[in-house]
Scaffold this motif. Structure first.
Motif, PDB file in Angstrom:
ATOM      1  N   LYS A   1       0.844  -1.197   0.000  1.00 24.78           N
ATOM      2  CA  LYS A   1       0.000   0.000   0.000  1.00 24.78           C
ATOM      3  C   LYS A   1       0.879   1.246   0.000  1.00 24.78           C
ATOM      4  O   LYS A   1       1.963   1.247   0.594  1.00 24.78           O
ATOM      5  N   MET A   2       0.404   2.274  -0.644  1.00 26.54           N
ATOM      6  CA  MET A   2       1.054   3.582  -0.596  1.00 26.54           C
ATOM      7  C   MET A   2       0.007   4.593  -0.152  1.00 26.54           C
ATOM      8  O   MET A   2      -1.015   4.792  -0.827  1.00 26.54           O
ATOM      9  N   ASN A   3       0.291   5.173   1.012  1.00 25.71           N
ATOM     10  CA  ASN A   3      -0.637   6.153   1.600  1.00 25.71           C
ATOM     11  C   ASN A   3      -2.058   5.589   1.700  1.00 25.71           C
ATOM     12  O   ASN A   3      -3.048   6.252   1.395  1.00 25.71           O
ATOM     13  N   GLY A   4      -2.116   4.290   2.113  1.00 27.60           N
ATOM     14  CA  GLY A   4      -3.397   3.641   2.340  1.00 27.60           C
ATOM     15  C   GLY A   4      -4.025   3.023   1.117  1.00 27.60           C
ATOM     16  O   GLY A   4      -5.024   2.293   1.232  1.00 27.60           O
ATOM     17  N   GLN A   5      -3.480   3.252  -0.082  1.00 29.09           N
ATOM     18  CA  GLN A   5      -4.041   2.707  -1.313  1.00 29.09           C
ATOM     19  C   GLN A   5      -3.249   1.482  -1.774  1.00 29.09           C
ATOM     20  O   GLN A   5      -2.015   1.513  -1.814  1.00 29.09           O
ATOM     21  N   VAL A   6      -3.968   0.381  -2.087  1.00 29.21           N
ATOM     22  CA  VAL A   6      -3.306  -0.835  -2.572  1.00 29.21           C
ATOM     23  C   VAL A   6      -2.744  -0.579  -3.961  1.00 29.21           C
ATOM     24  O   VAL A   6      -3.491  -0.187  -4.880  1.00 29.21           O
ATOM     25  N   ILE A   7      -1.458  -0.796  -4.116  1.00 32.38           N
ATOM     26  CA  ILE A   7      -0.845  -0.615  -5.435  1.00 32.38           C
ATOM     27  C   ILE A   7      -0.383  -1.947  -6.036  1.00 32.38           C
ATOM     28  O   ILE A   7      -0.128  -2.032  -7.233  1.00 32.38           O
ATOM     29  N   LYS A   8      -0.283  -2.994  -5.182  1.00 34.93           N
ATOM     30  CA  LYS A   8       0.178  -4.283  -5.698  1.00 34.93           C
ATOM     31  C   LYS A   8      -0.173  -5.391  -4.718  1.00 34.93           C
ATOM     32  O   LYS A   8      -0.044  -5.225  -3.507  1.00 34.93           O
ATOM     33  N   THR A   9      -0.614  -6.524  -5.245  1.00 33.32           N
ATOM     34  CA  THR A   9      -0.790  -7.732  -4.441  1.00 33.32           C
ATOM     35  C   THR A   9      -0.006  -8.853  -5.114  1.00 33.32           C
ATOM     36  O   THR A   9      -0.216  -9.147  -6.292  1.00 33.32           O
ATOM     37  N   GLU A  10       0.878  -9.443  -4.363  1.00 36.05           N
ATOM     38  CA  GLU A  10       1.809 -10.444  -4.901  1.00 36.05           C
ATOM     39  C   GLU A  10       1.516 -11.809  -4.287  1.00 36.05           C
ATOM     40  O   GLU A  10       1.355 -11.937  -3.070  1.00 36.05           O
TER      41      GLU A  10
END
Length: 486
Positions: free
Chosen positions: A459-468
């Motif tokens: 997460k960046m600043n609470g926003q999901v940017i990637k799930t691995e």
């Protein structure tokens, strides 16, 4: 009358006599003229044959002389030299011995190297000079030995008059040359020093500035040595320096500087299990304060090393072939599993990881990492763009691993696991002759097996940017063993 007739007859008689005389004289003259011409021709013929004989004799003698002159006495032709050393009229063995002495002289010469205010004399032979006369000796022996007798004669006379100077072959052993120069000149070098880091007690990074170096210009020196004409007086060579720049500067380190704590993870253990606790402590101590450069691999086995009795490791329970059995260094997989979770939370790239055969309890399912020296390893790639500092801390019943590095503000990492399926354990009953009939004892509690999928979410600043999706974990069931009396 009688007198007249007598007189006439007498006169006539004289006349006739004169005529006869004249005739006879003419005949005699003609006969005399032919005989001198015949003698002259004979004399001329005799002179011709004598001259021809002399010429033939000279030619035969010349041919014999040429044959004798060009006769192969197994000697090198007169006038032949090798690198200005005369080998003419020598046998092959004599010439070889002569050239071996010359080669020994050449290779025994010194070249003087001037470095700063110092001078060093180094022998050509020690610098790797290789001089050979083999090719020149072979060529020298073949001179005037090919072709007809006339060709041999011409070549031999020309060689004797003008001379032929062949050359010794020369080459350098590059490896020996460099080794000798480095050995003798190493002390004059002042190598560049990379910028370095120190870790403060507060786990911050202190940068030490780089140093520009000054080292011998080996390439220039090697080139000058190889250009030396070893057949003349060895020269002096002034050794040059070149600037050596550091590979790592303080400016680079500033960009890769450790700025704070990336992640931390703690697992707990039973301090009553002293052997196991001691193994955990040894492995954690080996990991503490290790620094991983940007782009390098963080390897558990490389850092901790081989687990041996000499290193202080003791026997404790380990998992082998789906069973808990005593083994050397039992317990260190708790340290590797703790590191695995810390690395996941620090968002490091996992390059090698294996789960245990059986489910363990000190970390969640899917988040363990088993190791065995040397091949079964836990590895991360330091993809943070900065330095990593590993800190390991021990308490009475817990081990904590922290990773310090280049913090990305606003980044948050979460780990989640999903049990895909549960594999039930089986019950095994074993007859125990020491137990009474109908009596039973549980020798081993059963434990189910699992198939677990794990995920890492960034997460960046609470926003999901990637799930691995992480590597799937498969755990075998552990059978329940009950001993029963017969």
């Amino acid at each position: 009358m009688g007198n007249l007739e007598e007189s006439q007859n007498h006169g006539l008689g004289r006349k006739n006599d004169d005529a006869v005389s004249a005739t006879d004289s003419g005949r005699r003259n003609r006969g005399t003229a032919k005989r001198p011409r015949t003698g002259l021709n004979f004399k001329k013929s005799k002179k011709f044959y004598i001259s021809l004989g002399l010429i033939l004799t000279v030619l035969v003698l010349a041919a014999l002389s040429a044959l004798l002159y060009t006769w192969d006495h197994h000697l090198i032709a007169e006038g032949v030299s090798i690198s200005d050393v005369n080998v003419g009229n020598m046998s092959q063995d004599q010439a070889k011995e002569t050239m071996e002495k010359e080669i020994e002289r050449l290779m025994g010469q010194n070249v003087t190297l001037k470095v700063d205010h110092y001078s060093q004399d180094l022998r050509f032979e020690d610098l790797g000079l290789i001089v050979s006369a083999d090719s020149a000796l072979k060529e020298a022996y073949e001179i005037s030995r090919n072709g007809s007798i006339a060709n041999k004669l011409i070549n031999k006379l020309s060689t004797s008059k003008k001379g032929v100077n062949l050359t010794l072959s020369q080459e350098w052993d590059d490896e020996k040359l460099l080794q000798k120069l480095n050995q003798n000149l190493e002390s004059f070098n002042k190598p560049a020093a990379d910028a370095s880091v120190e870790i403060s007690p507060q786990n911050s990074m202190i940068i030490k500035k780089e140093q520009v170096g000054r080292v011998i210009d080996t390439e220039d020196l090697v080139s000058k040595i190889k250009d030396i004409d070893v057949f003349t007086k060895a020269p002096e060579i002034t050794v040059k320096y070149k600037e050596q720049l550091p590979l790592l500067t303080a400016a680079q380190l500033e960009d890769q500087k450790i700025t704070g704590l990336l992640a931390s993870y703690t697992t707990r253990f039973d301090p009553a299990q002293t052997a196991r606790s001691g193994n955990v402590r040894l492995a954690a101590l080996a990991m503490d304060k290790k620094i991983i450069k940007p782009g390098d691999t963080l390897s558990f086995n490389k850092i901790v090393g081989e687990r041996t009795v000499e290193a202080g490791y003791k026997d404790a329970y380990i998992i082998v072939n789906g069973k808990f059995v005593p083994g050397l260094a039992g317990g260190i997989c708790q340290v590797s599993s703790t590191l695995y979770n810390t690395g996941l939370l620090a968002n490091l790239a996992v390059t090698q990881r294996s789960n245990h055969d059986l489910a363990i309890s000190y970390v969640p399912l899917g988040q363990d990492a088993t190791v065995a020296y040397p091949d079964l390893d836990l590895k991360f790639n330091n993809n943070t763009g900065g330095y990593l500092l590993v800190r390991a801390k021990m308490s009475n019943n817990a081990v904590t691993i922290e990773l310090y590095g280049k913090v990305i503000p606003g980044q948050e990492v979460l780990i989640s696991d999903t049990i895909e399926s549960v594999i039930p354990f089986v019950e095994q009953r074993l007859v125990d002759e020491t137990l009474a009939h109908g009596e039973s004892i549980i020798k081993q509690e059963g434990q189910p097996g699992y198939i677990v999928k794990s995920f890492r979410t960034i997460k960046m600043n609470g926003q999901v940017i990637k799930t691995e999706t992480l590597k799937e974990s498969r755990y075998s069931p552990l059978p329940k063993i009950i001993a029963v009396g017969s």
